[in-house]
Motif scaffolding. Structure first.
Motif, mmCIF file in Angstrom:
data_model
loop_
_atom_site.group_PDB
_atom_site.id
_atom_site.type_symbol
_atom_site.label_atom_id
_atom_site.label_comp_id
_atom_site.label_asym_id
_atom_site.label_seq_id
_atom_site.Cartn_x
_atom_site.Cartn_y
_atom_site.Cartn_z
ATOM 1 N N VAL A 151 0.857 -1.185 0.000
ATOM 2 C CA VAL A 151 0.000 0.000 0.000
ATOM 3 C C VAL A 151 0.895 1.237 0.000
ATOM 4 C CG1 VAL A 151 -1.825 1.268 1.186
ATOM 5 C CG2 VAL A 151 -1.753 -1.239 1.327
ATOM 6 N N VAL A 152 0.784 2.045 -1.038
ATOM 7 C CA VAL A 152 1.528 3.303 -1.112
ATOM 8 C C VAL A 152 0.682 4.381 -0.450
ATOM 9 C CG1 VAL A 152 2.557 5.026 -2.637
ATOM 10 C CG2 VAL A 152 2.695 2.591 -3.228
ATOM 11 N N ASN A 153 1.178 4.915 0.652
ATOM 12 C CA ASN A 153 0.442 5.927 1.413
ATOM 13 C C ASN A 153 1.059 7.310 1.193
ATOM 14 O OD1 ASN A 153 -1.426 7.036 3.188
ATOM 15 N ND2 ASN A 153 -0.194 6.606 5.004
ATOM 16 N N GLN A 154 0.337 8.329 1.627
ATOM 17 C CA GLN A 154 0.781 9.724 1.551
ATOM 18 C C GLN A 154 0.953 10.182 0.105
ATOM 19 O OE1 GLN A 154 4.290 9.798 4.057
ATOM 20 N NE2 GLN A 154 3.121 9.321 5.909
ATOM 21 N N THR A 155 0.036 9.748 -0.749
ATOM 22 C CA THR A 155 0.108 10.158 -2.154
ATOM 23 C C THR A 155 -0.088 11.662 -2.319
ATOM 24 O OG1 THR A 155 -2.244 9.604 -2.368
ATOM 25 C CG2 THR A 155 -0.663 7.935 -3.058
ATOM 26 N N ASP A 156 -0.683 12.308 -1.333
ATOM 27 C CA ASP A 156 -0.853 13.767 -1.411
ATOM 28 C C ASP A 156 0.481 14.500 -1.331
ATOM 29 O OD1 ASP A 156 -0.895 14.664 1.886
ATOM 30 O OD2 ASP A 156 -1.329 12.591 1.364
ATOM 31 N N LYS A 157 1.542 13.801 -0.906
ATOM 32 C CA LYS A 157 2.867 14.419 -0.812
ATOM 33 C C LYS A 157 3.675 14.279 -2.093
ATOM 34 C CE LYS A 157 3.379 13.964 4.205
ATOM 35 N NZ LYS A 157 4.233 13.440 5.307
ATOM 36 N N GLU A 173 -3.516 15.803 -12.274
ATOM 37 C CA GLU A 173 -3.145 14.959 -13.416
ATOM 38 C C GLU A 173 -1.664 14.604 -13.377
ATOM 39 O OE1 GLU A 173 -3.181 15.129 -18.327
ATOM 40 O OE2 GLU A 173 -4.420 16.520 -17.151
ATOM 41 N N GLN A 174 -0.821 15.586 -13.044
ATOM 42 C CA GLN A 174 0.618 15.324 -12.994
ATOM 43 C C GLN A 174 0.969 14.415 -11.819
ATOM 44 O OE1 GLN A 174 3.041 16.236 -15.330
ATOM 45 N NE2 GLN A 174 4.099 14.673 -14.112
ATOM 46 N N GLN A 175 0.327 14.629 -10.687
ATOM 47 C CA GLN A 175 0.557 13.745 -9.544
ATOM 48 C C GLN A 175 0.151 12.309 -9.871
ATOM 49 O OE1 GLN A 175 -1.600 16.035 -6.455
ATOM 50 N NE2 GLN A 175 0.269 15.863 -5.231
ATOM 51 N N GLN A 176 -0.973 12.154 -10.576
ATOM 52 C CA GLN A 176 -1.422 10.814 -10.944
ATOM 53 C C GLN A 176 -0.427 10.152 -11.888
ATOM 54 O OE1 GLN A 176 -4.433 9.144 -9.766
ATOM 55 N NE2 GLN A 176 -3.080 7.529 -10.529
ATOM 56 N N THR A 177 0.135 10.936 -12.799
ATOM 57 C CA THR A 177 1.155 10.401 -13.702
ATOM 58 C C THR A 177 2.370 9.934 -12.911
ATOM 59 O OG1 THR A 177 0.443 11.819 -15.530
ATOM 60 C CG2 THR A 177 2.686 10.949 -15.632
ATOM 61 N N ASN A 178 2.816 10.766 -11.975
ATOM 62 C CA ASN A 178 3.969 10.402 -11.148
ATOM 63 C C ASN A 178 3.659 9.184 -10.276
ATOM 64 O OD1 ASN A 178 5.348 12.548 -12.238
ATOM 65 N ND2 ASN A 178 4.951 13.931 -10.514
ATOM 66 N N LEU A 183 4.069 3.302 -8.935
ATOM 67 C CA LEU A 183 3.483 1.967 -8.825
ATOM 68 C C LEU A 183 4.164 0.990 -9.782
ATOM 69 C CD1 LEU A 183 -0.324 2.874 -8.572
ATOM 70 C CD2 LEU A 183 1.290 2.411 -6.721
ATOM 71 N N GLN A 184 4.491 1.474 -10.974
ATOM 72 C CA GLN A 184 5.177 0.620 -11.937
ATOM 73 C C GLN A 184 6.565 0.243 -11.437
ATOM 74 O OE1 GLN A 184 3.957 -0.857 -14.450
ATOM 75 N NE2 GLN A 184 5.828 -1.736 -15.304
ATOM 76 N N ASP A 185 7.266 1.201 -10.825
ATOM 77 C CA ASP A 185 8.597 0.917 -10.271
ATOM 78 C C ASP A 185 8.512 -0.162 -9.190
ATOM 79 O OD1 ASP A 185 9.723 2.796 -11.921
ATOM 80 O OD2 ASP A 185 9.823 4.373 -10.389
#
Length: 291
Positions: A151-157, A173-178, A183-185
């Motif tokens: 689980v990747v947390n603190q996505t707002d950061k 949109e840019q945060q979602q891309t990052n 997640l791919q990494d």
């Protein structure tokens, strides 16, 4: 209606069986209705383990701090909702020091066989996953990979963090891309069995999808009891339907374990086989009596 009414309804198709055999079936089903899930949670210091548990479950798990780790050893918490209970194993965060990580390794190995699943939290803005990779490879190994849900947390950061949509409470949109790159990494580095989830506990983002994913990753016997512990916000129809289906399959498995008893007379085996689908259907219809 309560679980005793449910068991009584399930017992009716078994009335043609000898008492010892019908009781054996009912005991198997009763054990399913009384099952107590054990959920582990782990990750580096400050990743928000306690905060996530407090967000998902109806009872508070442990104190929350934004500064230092609250949990230094494996802490065991029993959540009680009415007659139902569940255990949370709050494992110490890895990555504080190499010495501590070596000490913790035996602790993790002790608990892994006992848990239904482990939520392994990763920080969204943490680029250093070498420690997690080492722990995953050396401590978890092939034997327990199926018990790990990342689980990747603190996505707002995630950068650009100033673009987080504070009104709709979701990534830009840019945060979602990052985030997608992150997640791919993780998938390429760790090769997890289950999907990698992304959440922001602070912003209450991604938690519904996490719960739905968690339900798919749990053993069948654990989903319905865990559902009872969730906050009402996350007990949606998809989650309930999945739990009902798992309970039905578990009841079918309980029936099979009795059908497959050695030296069971053919006549009794035939009665059990004929009653199986009826018992499963009734168990599904009275699921809400138990959970």
């Amino acid at each position: 209606m309560n679980k005793y009414d449910g068991l009584n309804a399930i017992s009716k198709p078994l009335s043609r069986l000898p008492t010892y055999l019908s009781e054996r079936v009912l005991e198997q089903i009763r054990s399913l209705t009384d099952y107590e899930p054990v959920i582990g949670i782990m990750g580096k210091t400050g990743v928000g383990k306690s905060s996530l548990c407090n967000a998902l479950f109806q009872a508070d798990i442990s104190p929350v701090s934004d500064v230092t780790a609250c949990t230094r050893g494996a802490l065991r918490f029993r959540l009680q909702i009415g007659e139902r209970s569940m255990t949370i194993i709050d494992l110490p965060g890895v990555g504080e020091s190499a010495l501590r990580d070596r000490e913790y390794a035996s602790l993790y190995r002790e608990w892994l066989p006992q848990v239904d699943i482990v939520l392994w939290l990763l920080k969204a803005d943490d680029r250093a996953l070498a420690i997690d990779e080492t722990f995953y490879r050396d401590v978890i190994g092939e034997q327990y990979r199926q018990k790990i849900l990342f689980v990747v947390n603190q996505t707002d950061k995630l950068e650009p963090c100033h673009e987080w949509d504070t009104q709709l409470r979701h990534p830009s949109e840019q945060q979602q891309t990052n985030l997608n790159h992150k997640l791919q990494d993780i998938r390429q580095l760790l090769f997890p069995i289950h999907p990698v989830c992304a959440v922001s506990v602070k912003e209450s983002w991604g938690l519904t999808l996490l719960v739905e994913t968690l339900m798919h990753c749990l053993p069948r016997e654990a989903t319905s009891p865990l559902l009872r512990q969730l906050r009402n916000l996350y007990r949606n129809e998809r989650v309930k339907e999945h739990a009902k289906t798992d309970f039905s399959h578990s009841v079918g498995g309980a029936m099979d374990s009795v059908i497959d008893l050695p030296f069971l007379p053919t006549a009794l085996k035939s009665i059990l086989i004929k009653a199986k689908e009826t018992v499963i259907a009734i168990a599904r219809s009275v699921w809400h009596f138990f959970f």
